[in-house]
Design a protein around this motif. Structure first.
Motif, PDB file in Angstrom:
ATOM      1  N   ARG A  32       0.399   8.168 -28.199  1.00 53.51           N
ATOM      2  CA  ARG A  32       1.250   7.276 -28.994  1.00 53.51           C
ATOM      3  C   ARG A  32       2.568   7.005 -28.273  1.00 53.51           C
ATOM      4  NH1 ARG A  32       2.438   5.250 -34.017  1.00 53.51           N
ATOM      5  NH2 ARG A  32       0.343   5.775 -34.768  1.00 53.51           N
ATOM      6  N   ALA A  33       3.149   8.054 -27.724  1.00 50.88           N
ATOM      7  CA  ALA A  33       4.420   7.904 -27.015  1.00 50.88           C
ATOM      8  C   ALA A  33       4.264   6.991 -25.805  1.00 50.88           C
ATOM      9  CB  ALA A  33       4.941   9.269 -26.588  1.00 50.88           C
ATOM     10  N   LEU A  57       4.311  10.839 -15.203  1.00 47.35           N
ATOM     11  CA  LEU A  57       4.432  10.370 -16.590  1.00 47.35           C
ATOM     12  C   LEU A  57       3.130  10.405 -17.380  1.00 47.35           C
ATOM     13  CD1 LEU A  57       6.652   9.222 -18.408  1.00 47.35           C
ATOM     14  CD2 LEU A  57       5.934   6.930 -17.739  1.00 47.35           C
ATOM     15  N   TRP A  58       2.035  10.174 -16.680  1.00 47.32           N
ATOM     16  CA  TRP A  58       0.771  10.007 -17.395  1.00 47.32           C
ATOM     17  C   TRP A  58      -0.232  11.138 -17.172  1.00 47.32           C
ATOM     18  CZ3 TRP A  58      -0.760   6.019 -20.717  1.00 47.32           C
ATOM     19  CH2 TRP A  58       0.165   4.977 -20.876  1.00 47.32           C
ATOM     20  N   ILE A  59      -0.078  11.866 -16.101  1.00 52.59           N
ATOM     21  CA  ILE A  59      -1.108  12.854 -15.762  1.00 52.59           C
ATOM     22  C   ILE A  59      -0.639  14.290 -15.981  1.00 52.59           C
ATOM     23  CG2 ILE A  59      -2.516  13.749 -13.878  1.00 52.59           C
ATOM     24  CD1 ILE A  59      -2.742  10.938 -12.797  1.00 52.59           C
ATOM     25  N   ALA A  60       0.436  14.671 -15.279  1.00 51.13           N
ATOM     26  CA  ALA A  60       0.900  16.053 -15.352  1.00 51.13           C
ATOM     27  C   ALA A  60       1.152  16.543 -16.782  1.00 51.13           C
ATOM     28  CB  ALA A  60       2.155  16.226 -14.500  1.00 51.13           C
ATOM     29  N   PRO A  61       1.775  15.721 -17.628  1.00 52.26           N
ATOM     30  CA  PRO A  61       2.060  16.194 -18.988  1.00 52.26           C
ATOM     31  C   PRO A  61       0.824  16.610 -19.771  1.00 52.26           C
ATOM     32  CG  PRO A  61       3.306  14.208 -18.532  1.00 52.26           C
ATOM     33  CD  PRO A  61       2.341  14.386 -17.389  1.00 52.26           C
ATOM     34  N   MET A  62      -0.343  16.127 -19.333  1.00 46.95           N
ATOM     35  CA  MET A  62      -1.557  16.441 -20.082  1.00 46.95           C
ATOM     36  C   MET A  62      -1.977  17.896 -19.939  1.00 46.95           C
ATOM     37  SD  MET A  62      -3.903  13.080 -19.569  1.00 46.95           S
ATOM     38  CE  MET A  62      -5.268  14.081 -20.131  1.00 46.95           C
ATOM     39  N   ARG A  79       5.798  -1.093 -21.040  1.00 49.67           N
ATOM     40  CA  ARG A  79       6.543  -2.298 -20.725  1.00 49.67           C
ATOM     41  C   ARG A  79       6.513  -2.490 -19.211  1.00 49.67           C
ATOM     42  NH1 ARG A  79       8.946  -3.350 -25.968  1.00 49.67           N
ATOM     43  NH2 ARG A  79       8.009  -1.401 -26.637  1.00 49.67           N
ATOM     44  N   PRO A  80       6.864  -3.677 -18.738  1.00 47.77           N
ATOM     45  CA  PRO A  80       6.747  -3.960 -17.302  1.00 47.77           C
ATOM     46  C   PRO A  80       7.260  -2.867 -16.369  1.00 47.77           C
ATOM     47  CG  PRO A  80       7.351  -5.953 -18.443  1.00 47.77           C
ATOM     48  CD  PRO A  80       7.301  -4.868 -19.488  1.00 47.77           C
ATOM     49  N   GLY A  81       8.254  -2.116 -16.776  1.00 48.68           N
ATOM     50  CA  GLY A  81       8.752  -1.062 -15.905  1.00 48.68           C
ATOM     51  C   GLY A  81       7.854   0.148 -15.796  1.00 48.68           C
ATOM     52  N   ASP A  82       7.020   0.362 -16.798  1.00 44.44           N
ATOM     53  CA  ASP A  82       6.152   1.534 -16.809  1.00 44.44           C
ATOM     54  C   ASP A  82       5.149   1.500 -15.656  1.00 44.44           C
ATOM     55  OD1 ASP A  82       5.192   3.796 -18.991  1.00 44.44           O
ATOM     56  OD2 ASP A  82       3.549   3.003 -17.767  1.00 44.44           O
ATOM     57  N   PRO A  83       4.935   2.649 -15.023  1.00 39.46           N
ATOM     58  CA  PRO A  83       3.984   2.683 -13.904  1.00 39.46           C
ATOM     59  C   PRO A  83       2.587   2.202 -14.283  1.00 39.46           C
ATOM     60  CG  PRO A  83       4.679   4.906 -14.565  1.00 39.46           C
ATOM     61  CD  PRO A  83       5.602   3.947 -15.218  1.00 39.46           C
ATOM     62  N   LYS A 117       0.837  -1.208   0.000  1.00 39.00           N
ATOM     63  CA  LYS A 117       0.000   0.000   0.000  1.00 39.00           C
ATOM     64  C   LYS A 117       0.863   1.246   0.000  1.00 39.00           C
ATOM     65  CE  LYS A 117      -3.101  -1.203   3.337  1.00 39.00           C
ATOM     66  NZ  LYS A 117      -4.309  -1.031   4.172  1.00 39.00           N
ATOM     67  N   ALA A 118       1.928   1.213   0.793  1.00 43.52           N
ATOM     68  CA  ALA A 118       2.831   2.360   0.837  1.00 43.52           C
ATOM     69  C   ALA A 118       3.477   2.590  -0.522  1.00 43.52           C
ATOM     70  CB  ALA A 118       3.905   2.145   1.899  1.00 43.52           C
ATOM     71  N   TRP A 119       3.850   1.504  -1.156  1.00 47.60           N
ATOM     72  CA  TRP A 119       4.469   1.641  -2.475  1.00 47.60           C
ATOM     73  C   TRP A 119       3.489   2.246  -3.478  1.00 47.60           C
ATOM     74  CZ3 TRP A 119       3.492  -1.074  -7.177  1.00 47.60           C
ATOM     75  CH2 TRP A 119       4.380  -0.745  -8.202  1.00 47.60           C
ATOM     76  N   ILE A 120       2.256   1.776  -3.426  1.00 48.79           N
ATOM     77  CA  ILE A 120       1.238   2.292  -4.333  1.00 48.79           C
ATOM     78  C   ILE A 120       1.056   3.798  -4.127  1.00 48.79           C
ATOM     79  CG2 ILE A 120      -1.234   2.246  -4.856  1.00 48.79           C
ATOM     80  CD1 ILE A 120      -1.115  -0.790  -4.074  1.00 48.79           C
ATOM     81  N   ALA A 121       0.949   4.185  -2.867  1.00 52.14           N
ATOM     82  CA  ALA A 121       0.671   5.593  -2.579  1.00 52.14           C
ATOM     83  C   ALA A 121       1.890   6.487  -2.767  1.00 52.14           C
ATOM     84  CB  ALA A 121       0.137   5.734  -1.153  1.00 52.14           C
ATOM     85  N   ASP A 122       3.068   5.982  -2.350  1.00 53.05           N
ATOM     86  CA  ASP A 122       4.249   6.845  -2.313  1.00 53.05           C
ATOM     87  C   ASP A 122       5.152   6.734  -3.528  1.00 53.05           C
ATOM     88  OD1 ASP A 122       3.161   7.322   0.116  1.00 53.05           O
ATOM     89  OD2 ASP A 122       4.751   6.400   1.302  1.00 53.05           O
ATOM     90  N   ALA A 123       4.965   5.704  -4.312  1.00 49.47           N
ATOM     91  CA  ALA A 123       5.844   5.543  -5.472  1.00 49.47           C
ATOM     92  C   ALA A 123       5.046   5.427  -6.770  1.00 49.47           C
ATOM     93  CB  ALA A 123       6.734   4.312  -5.294  1.00 49.47           C
ATOM     94  N   LEU A 124       4.088   4.508  -6.765  1.00 54.34           N
ATOM     95  CA  LEU A 124       3.328   4.283  -7.997  1.00 54.34           C
ATOM     96  C   LEU A 124       2.498   5.511  -8.376  1.00 54.34           C
ATOM     97  CD1 LEU A 124       2.486   2.363 -10.241  1.00 54.34           C
ATOM     98  CD2 LEU A 124       0.698   1.489  -8.733  1.00 54.34           C
TER      99      LEU A 124
END
Lengths: 199, 199
Positions: free
Chosen positions: B92-93, B73-78, B99-103, B59-66
Motif C-alpha cells: 500500500r505504501a 526501496l522495493w526489494i530489501a524492505p521485504m 510517481r515519476p520520481g519513483d524507481p 545502461k550504466a544508469w540502469i545498473a548503477d542507479a536504478l
DNA sequence: AAAAACATACCAACCCAAAGGTATGTTGGC
DNA sequence: GCCAACATACCTTTGGGTTGGTATGTTTTT
C-alpha cells in the motif's frame, strides 16, 4: 511536379496509419515526422496540411485510430460475454496477443512515455483508458446482476485493477521474445479472475 | 580555462543523477545529452569521457542507479516482512508513492518506451525486473513455508503477476494528478493480496 | 625531494545529420 | 477560376558525437 490523385481522407488515413506504426515501435519522441511521411509515401506538405504539428498528429491518431482499435478489439467483444468463463477465455486470448502492434500495447507504452512530459497527450490517452475501464465496469455490473460475479465486487475498483493488470502485462512481456511470459501472465490472470466468481 | 577539481567518481555520479532525472521525466529518446550535462553543470566532454555513448550512459544508469534504488526501496524492505498483513501495508505504501520520481515508475516507463526499439536496454531493464520478481517469489516461498501464504500459490507465477500489477499501476496512475487513482489501485491490490492468505 | 614524464579528467568549440516546422510553389477537381 | 490538396525547397534548432587542447594528478627518474 509529380502530383498524386487528390484524396484527402485517404491521405489523412495513410499518415495516421504510418504514424501508428512508428509510434508503436519507436514511441512518440523516437518517431520522426520524416520517417512517418516517408513510410506513408507522402511529404511533409501533406502532413502539415492535415495536422498543425506533431502533437496534434499524435492526438488525432489517439482519437481516430487508437481509440477505435481498442474499441474493436478490447471493448466491443465484451458485449457478448455472458459468463465468467467466457470473459476468462477472452482475456486469455487478448493476453497471448499482447505485442507491440496491439492497440493496448501502444496505449500503454505511449502513456508511460508521454504522460509526464506532454500532459495534453496524457489527457487524450486517459480518455481511451477511461472508456476501456468503463466497459469492464459495465460488464462487471452485468455479471453481478446476472449472478455470475460475486456480490462483494466493486465494479469500478475491480475494473481499474484489471486494466492495470493488462497494462502491466504489456510492459513485463515486452523484454522477452519468446512467449513464456505471455503464458505466465495469462495463467496468473486466469487464476485471479476465478476469485470474482459468485459462490 | 576554468577547470573544476578532478573528482571522477563524483562527476560520474553527477552525470548519472542528472540523467536519471531527465530519463524519469522525458524518457530515453526525449532526453538530450545537452540537457543532462547542463543539469549536472558539466560539459559533453565530461560525459563522453565517462561513457562511450548515450546508450552506454543509459545502461550504466540502469545498473548503477536504478537497480540499487529498486533494491533499496522495493526489494530489501521485504526481508523483514513476516506476515501477509505486513506485506499488504508495505505494498500500500509503495503504491501510494508511485510517481515519476519513483524507481519503479522509471523502470516501467523506460521499459515501455525502449524495449522494442533498443533491445540492449531491454535486456538491462529485464535484469532489474528479474531481481524484483525473484525477491517476491522468495518472499512467497517463505510465506508458504511459514504457513501464512496459501499452499496452492505458485510463487513464480504469483510474483510475475504482482510485478505486473505494480507495473500497470505506474501507467494507469500517470495521467491523473490527484491521488484518487492511487487510492483505488492500493485498495484493489489490498483486496487481491487477501486471496493469498492461507486458510 | 624535485623535476620530468606520463596519464587522467575535464572544457570549449565545433561538426553534421536529423529534428520540427515554414514558405512557396503546383496541380487536380468542382 | 479558385481553392483545397498536395509537393519542393529551405530554415532553424537540436540531436548525438568529435576534436584538440588544458588543467590536474600520479608515477618515474635523478
Amino acid at each position: 511536379m509529380k502530383q498524386r490523385k487528390k484524396e484527402p481522407v485517404r491521405t489523412r488515413q495513410a499518415i495516421l496509419d504510418a504514424a501508428g506504426v512508428e509510434f508503436s515501435i519507436g514511441g512518440y519522441s523516437g518517431s520522426g515526422l520524416g520517417s512517418i511521411v516517408s513510410r506513408a509515401e507522402l511529404t511533409k506538405g501533406a502532413l502539415f496540411h492535415h495536422f498543425p504539428d506533431k502533437q496534434a498528429l499524435a492526438k488525432a491518431w489517439i482519437a481516430d485510430a487508437l481509440a477505435p482499435a481498442m474499441e474493436k478489439l478490447w471493448i466491443a467483444p465484451m458485449d457478448v460475454l455472458s459468463s465468467l468463463d467466457a470473459f476468462r477465455s477472452f482475456c486469455r486470448a487478448r493476453c497471448m496477443e499482447l505485442r507491440p502492434g496491439d492497440p493496448a500495447s501502444a496505449l500503454v507504452s505511449l502513456t508511460a512515455e508521454t504522460a509526464a512530459a506532454y500532459p495534453e497527450l496524457g489527457v487524450a490517452l486517459e480518455v481511451v483508458f477511461s472508456d476501456w475501464r468503463a466497459s469492464i465496469a459495465t460488464w462487471l455490473e452485468r455479471g453481478k446482476a446476472a449472478g455470475w460475479i460475486h456480490r462483494s465486487i466493486q465494479p469500478a475498483v475491480e475494473a481499474s485493477f484489471i486494466i492495470s493488470v493488462f497494462s502491466g502485462f504489456t510492459v513485463t512481456t515486452q523484454c522477452r521474445s519468446d512467449d513464456s511470459m505471455h503464458r505466465t501472465c495469462a495463467s496468473a490472470l486466469d487464476a485471479y479472475l476465478e476469485t470474482l466468481r459468485a459462490q
